[in-house]
Enzyme design. Structure first.
Site, PDB file in Angstrom:
ATOM      1  N   LYS A 133      51.561  11.918  10.523  1.00  0.00           N
ATOM      2  CA  LYS A 133      51.282  11.446   9.093  1.00  0.00           C
ATOM      3  C   LYS A 133      50.192  12.048   8.185  1.00  0.00           C
ATOM      4  O   LYS A 133      48.894  11.824   8.539  1.00  0.00           O
ATOM      5  CB  LYS A 133      51.062   9.937   9.304  1.00  0.00           C
TER       6      LYS A 133
ATOM      7  N   GLY B 221      39.132  10.760   9.276  1.00  0.00           N
ATOM      8  CA  GLY B 221      39.022   9.753   7.904  1.00  0.00           C
ATOM      9  C   GLY B 221      37.883   9.011   8.123  1.00  0.00           C
ATOM     10  O   GLY B 221      37.010   9.269   8.721  1.00  0.00           O
TER      11      GLY B 221
ATOM     12  N   ASN C 268      35.420   5.371   8.828  1.00  0.00           N
ATOM     13  CA  ASN C 268      35.103   4.916   9.953  1.00  0.00           C
ATOM     14  C   ASN C 268      35.710   3.562  10.150  1.00  0.00           C
ATOM     15  O   ASN C 268      36.198   3.122  11.293  1.00  0.00           O
ATOM     16  CB  ASN C 268      33.439   4.798   9.839  1.00  0.00           C
TER      17      ASN C 268
ATOM     18  N   VAL D  79      38.991   2.824   9.411  1.00  0.00           N
ATOM     19  CA  VAL D  79      40.044   2.741   9.810  1.00  0.00           C
ATOM     20  C   VAL D  79      39.848   3.529  11.268  1.00  0.00           C
ATOM     21  O   VAL D  79      40.671   2.959  12.149  1.00  0.00           O
ATOM     22  CB  VAL D  79      40.909   4.040   9.032  1.00  0.00           C
TER      23      VAL D  79
ATOM     24  N   GLU E 175      37.302  11.731  13.987  1.00  0.00           N
ATOM     25  CA  GLU E 175      36.605  12.574  13.348  1.00  0.00           C
ATOM     26  C   GLU E 175      36.189  11.620  12.019  1.00  0.00           C
ATOM     27  O   GLU E 175      37.196  11.483  11.237  1.00  0.00           O
ATOM     28  CB  GLU E 175      37.437  13.976  12.839  1.00  0.00           C
TER      29      GLU E 175
ATOM     30  N   CYS F  48      33.619  16.026   4.886  1.00  0.00           N
ATOM     31  CA  CYS F  48      32.958  15.311   5.878  1.00  0.00           C
ATOM     32  C   CYS F  48      31.591  15.907   6.070  1.00  0.00           C
ATOM     33  O   CYS F  48      30.488  15.142   6.427  1.00  0.00           O
ATOM     34  CB  CYS F  48      33.631  15.411   7.093  1.00  0.00           C
TER      35      CYS F  48
ATOM     36  N   GLU G 158      27.999   6.759   3.456  1.00  0.00           N
ATOM     37  CA  GLU G 158      28.564   7.906   2.848  1.00  0.00           C
ATOM     38  C   GLU G 158      29.035   7.602   1.709  1.00  0.00           C
ATOM     39  O   GLU G 158      29.680   6.611   1.445  1.00  0.00           O
ATOM     40  CB  GLU G 158      29.642   8.389   3.982  1.00  0.00           C
TER      41      GLU G 158
HETATM   42  C1  UN1 Z   1      36.084  18.240   6.682  1.00  0.00           C
HETATM   43  O1  UN1 Z   1      35.283  17.855   5.524  1.00  0.00           O
HETATM   44  O2  UN1 Z   1      36.486  17.342   6.997  1.00  0.00           O
HETATM   45  O3  UN1 Z   1      32.962  22.882   7.815  1.00  0.00           O
HETATM   46  C2  UN1 Z   1      36.144  19.287   7.000  1.00  0.00           C
HETATM   47  C3  UN1 Z   1      33.419  22.678   6.715  1.00  0.00           C
HETATM   48  C4  UN1 Z   1      34.890  22.958   6.498  1.00  0.00           C
HETATM   49  C5  UN1 Z   1      35.692  22.012   7.178  1.00  0.00           C
HETATM   50  C6  UN1 Z   1      35.173  20.871   6.556  1.00  0.00           C
HETATM   51  N1  UN1 Z   1      35.078  24.302   7.462  1.00  0.00           N
HETATM   52  O4  UN1 Z   1      32.628  22.437   5.624  1.00  0.00           O
END
Ligand code: UN1
Length: 493
Positions: A173, A226, A228, A230, A248, A282, A383
């Site tokens: 999905k 995605g 935290n 969820v 993650e 992230c 965040e």
């Molecule tokens: C993400 O933001 O979930 O290390 C991945 C990085 C990228 C991947 C980010 N190679 O910034």
């Protein structure tokens, strides 16, 4: 109007719901396509197809499975530019980053194809005579993948490629915001000759499709990237079913700048980490922890460079900062800026929704820097997922590490210093899954494990060889060729 469909059992199909939602270009507000919205029944069909296909796929020798992955890699490479254009149109990141992201998927495809000839287990001496012991990796079955919009093809590659090379089938999905590049990726799997049923694309909402996947007894594991909120909900539901999850989630990454650092280099790292992808990684840099002796100099240098960040449609090669994903993201970011001001932080630049010709229709937020931020402020802890960075000053390396580690997340951290001893202290003590020395917090390479400590994850890793641990079970095999009963722990002592 282009319609984005599901792909189930090797067929492109519309959900029986008959419902479609528009796919928007975040830079212009224009409608790019519409995407089918699936139901539990679509998930059922996808799982059924996946289970059936996996029965024979697990018996295909891994090097032969890998042949298809090599084809995927070459097709991704051939279509890099086209994929990057689609990605930038629906997600908004600037085109150079779009290309970089597709490159990440290409790298992952070659790397995981190579695993077809490795997938190493161990051979271990048995404690008994004439007995052979080994451990081998076996597929789990059907992997359910739930992927985000911020790295719509890279993260999908981190998850689908190791799942497939190790003999699983996939139900995927993608995020509702980025179904177009997802469909392009699946077309590549199809063209590469992946047998039907091994990858199934089911578009739709988290509440309908995502929950149906998590609850489905025919899906053996869920890999999710995605929020935290969820992730925790998925873990709760899946945990009750004793289903494996690889999660993650959030980050609150910091760059530490010590008084002996190359400040110009640190400034480059901060601008790229905080404002690249409009802060929607992230791994984005959302805090700068700076030694008080160089705080002023660093701040001046940062402000002197901020004007270089041309904002606009990411398809324009000269643009450095694109839009954020949607209106609600724009509002959430602005809300955080107000919170920062109320908490007493000093707004140095930005702090506003960007306006002007060609920006009004899109979701643009000005690169924003706060200073005089203290670690207990919400803007220093939560965040934000937007182009907002907070400067916090400290008096020592020890204090910097303490501040770095004081947040509930632990994805990425970085330190700028010219002193090798301090760099090694930081490497040891920064409590994050990824640590950079004299480089910013973003830019992880696919052949190393990607993931974080504490609230960022649940102990698993995407990418790198560690990803195989998510998609395989260990099977320990003992072969006794003595021709007699041998009792371990008894006959040998
Ligand atoms: C993400 O933001 O979930 O290390 C991945 C990085 C990228 C991947 C980010 N190679 O910034």
């Amino acid at each position: 109007m282009q319609k984005i469909l599901n792909y189930i059992n090797g067929e492109w199909c519309e959900s029986a719901s008959g419902k479609f939602v528009p796919v928007l270009n975040p830079a212009t507000g224009g409608v790019l396509a519409e995407v089918t919205q699936s139901t539990k029944e679509d998930v059922d069909r996808a799982v059924q197809a996946a289970r059936e296909a996996q029965k024979s796929w697990r018996l295909v020798p891994a090097p032969e499975r890998a042949e298809i992955l090599y084809k995927v890699a070459y097709l991704l490479k051939e279509r890099k530019e086209q994929l990057a254009q689609v990605l930038t149109s629906e997600m908004g990141k600037v085109i150079a980053e779009g290309r970089g992201e597709v490159q990440e998927a290409i790298d992952m495809a070659f790397y995981m194809a190579g695993e077809g000839r490795r997938l190493f287990g161990d051979t271990i001496p048995s404690e008994l005579r004439n007995k052979f012991a080994m451990s081998v990796r076996v597929p789990i079955g059907v992997a359910g993948l739930i992927t985000p919009w911020n790295f719509p093809i890279a993260i999908a590659s981190w998850k689908s490629l190791p799942a497939l090379v190790s003999g699983n089938a996939v139900v995927w999905k993608p995020a509702t915001e980025t179904p177009m590049v997802a469909a392009e990726f699946v077309k590549i799997y199809e063209e590469a000759g992946l047998p039907k049923g091994l990858i199934n694309l089911v578009n739709g909402s988290g509440s309908e499709v995502g929950n149906a996947m998590v609850d489905h007894p025919g899906i053996d594991l869920i890999s999710f990237t995605g929020s935290n909120e969820v992730g925790a909900a998925i873990n709760g539901r899946a945990g009750a079913l004793l289903k494996r999850t690889s999660l993650e989630m959030g980050g609150k990454n910091a760059i530490t700048v010590l008084e002996d650092a190359d400040l110009d280099l640190a400034v480059e790292g901060i601008l790229w980490g905080a404002f690249g992808t409009s802060g929607q990684r992230c791994t984005a840099t959302s805090r700068v922890i700076v030694h008080e002796d160089v705080k002023e100099a660093l701040t001046e240098k940062l402000l002197a460079r901020i004007g270089e960040l041309k904002m606009g449609n990411g398809l324009d090669e000269s643009v450095k900062v694109g839009p954020v994903i949607n209106r609600s993201a724009l509002e959430r970011i602005h809300e955080y800026v107000k919170i920062g001001q109320e908490e007493g932080a000093t707004l140095l630049t930005g702090g506003q929704i960007a306006t002007g010709k060609s920006l009004d229709e899109g979701n643009f937020y000005l690169p924003t820097i706060f200073t005089d931020v203290t670690p207990d402020m919400r803007i220093a802890k939560e965040e934000i997922f937007g182009p907002v960075v907070s400067i916090i000053s400290v008096r020592s390396l020890e204090e910097a590490i303490e501040v770095n580690n004081s947040v509930e997340f632990g994805l990425s951290s970085a330190i700028y210093t010219a002193n090798v001893n301090r760099a090694f202290h930081a490497m040891r003590d920064l409590d994050t899954g990824i640590v950079y020395i004299n480089a910013g917090t973003t830019g992880a390479e696919i052949h190393l494990p990607f993931g974080g400590t504490k609230g960022t994850g649940n102990g698993h890793r995407d990418s790198g060889v560690a990803a195989l641990d998510v998609y395989t079970e260990w099977k320990s095999v003992y072969v006794d060729y003595s021709g007699k009963l041998q009792r371990a722990q008894i006959d040998n002592y």
